[in-house]
Design an enzyme around this catalytic site. Sequence first.
Site, PDB file in Angstrom:
ATOM      1  CE  LYS A  41      39.828  37.286  85.447  1.00 15.71           C
ATOM      2  NZ  LYS A  41      41.904  37.254  84.943  1.00 15.71           N
TER       3      LYS A  41
HETATM    4  C1  LIG Z   1      41.410  35.740  84.112  1.00 14.71           C
HETATM    5  C2  LIG Z   1      42.562  34.839  83.514  1.00 14.71           C
HETATM    6  C3  LIG Z   1      42.643  34.632  82.000  1.00 14.71           C
HETATM    7  C4  LIG Z   1      41.236  33.863  81.579  1.00 14.71           C
HETATM    8  O1  LIG Z   1      39.793  34.113  81.367  1.00 14.71           O
HETATM    9  P1  LIG Z   1      38.681  33.656  82.065  1.00 14.71           P
HETATM   10  O2  LIG Z   1      37.348  34.499  81.644  1.00 14.71           O
HETATM   11  O3  LIG Z   1      38.377  33.525  82.824  1.00 14.71           O
HETATM   12  O4  LIG Z   1      38.232  32.640  81.342  1.00 14.71           O
HETATM   13  C5  LIG Z   1      43.148  34.756  80.854  1.00 14.71           C
HETATM   14  N1  LIG Z   1      44.231  35.719  80.693  1.00 14.71           N
HETATM   15  C6  LIG Z   1      44.816  36.055  82.774  1.00 14.71           C
HETATM   16  C7  LIG Z   1      46.062  36.515  82.264  1.00 14.71           C
HETATM   17  C8  LIG Z   1      43.120  35.972  83.179  1.00 14.71           C
HETATM   18  O5  LIG Z   1      43.991  36.976  84.333  1.00 14.71           O
END
Ligand SMILES: *Cc1c(COP(=O)(O)O)cnc(C)c1O
Length: 367
Positions: A17
């Site tokens: 992210k």
């Molecule tokens: C946020 C996250 C996810 C899930 O992602 P989404 O976009 O909410 O479906 C999976 N793995 C990790 C490590 C994350 O930080």
Amino acid sequence: RQMCIRDRSNGPTIAFKDIAMQFLGNIFEYLLVKQKKTLNILGATSGDTGSAAIEACKDKKSIDVFIIHPKNRVSEVQRRQMTTVKSSNIHNIALDGTFDDCQDMVKDLFADQVFRDKHNLSAVNSINWARCMTQSVYFFWTYLKLAQSDEELSFSIPSGNFGHAYAGWTAKEMGLPIKSLLIATNKNDVLHKAFSNNTYEKSKVTQTLAPSMDISVASNFERLLYNLFDNNSSKLAEKMRSFPENSILIPEDKQKLVAEFFKSHKCDDEEILQQIRDTYNEIGYMLDPHTATGVRASNMISPKEHPVVVMGTAHPIKFSDAIERAVPEYISEIPERIDGTLKQKENIKILPEDYSQIKNFILKSAL
Ligand SMILES: *Cc1c(COP(=O)(O)O)cnc(C)c1O
């Protein structure tokens, strides 16, 4: 062919992210300065999302950040990622209670309308549109790196709130030749159920080895539903008003399209551990438990001859308990960013589960 993105973790919180969150912090600051406004971000975290918000907003002049975590219930690495950030606009509160207590506290603070409006309180979370928008770029970048001539690629996506998956759908809608998206879930399988039965239905949350995917509803799934309801917001609003009491059916005329484009697979903790072990033994690459669900989905449901890209989501060091269980003999390399935080001084305010004490603490520093 199976490909794995190896560059999963070069951002400040070593998670996928990060690029989107960095963009979000900068665009917030840009717009706030332009509009001569300030913002106070408030959130509860069980570990992972807090550091992303903190890294996104540190050193911003128009933003203050207050993150509440449950005292002694967050891993040391995750806590230190939040508490060693040296920036006067970052405030970490350790609440003497559980994660649910932290969430309730945040809810109560947001419910205080006078307080909320006066200080322009806001949440930073994975349903922010800027995150989906920015992450759709990952699909273009990956496609340009990996596709041979004009072939179609599929992507396997470890999914929780459906943010990254929706980013993939957006990329496809913009014309990128994506054949299908494999939606990988852990035991919390709202999404797997939605794609298997055409029915979106809230479920109970269970704790798994992939905690960032432990959800009972997938907030960004509403965005896909909006598109499937022909971008008709009143039609969707009507459905959402009686959700989660009533489940939502994917419109019949869209079910075929959805089934062709979205495949899904659900993985329990044992399968996660097995996949981490298998991948490590086969190619010497250490997966984190979230990414493991994506590799698993790709192995289980994609035809062998078709290229699938597995989206890696985090660095395994953040989830060392799972790694230790999967491959006890593995000695993990500590990334430089983490090594740094292990030595630095922490900045935490420890407070009891007491509304007025927490509110007062926030009031002292809030913009
Ligand atoms: C946020 C996250 C996810 C899930 O992602 P989404 O976009 O909410 O479906 C999976 N793995 C990790 C490590 C994350 O930080």
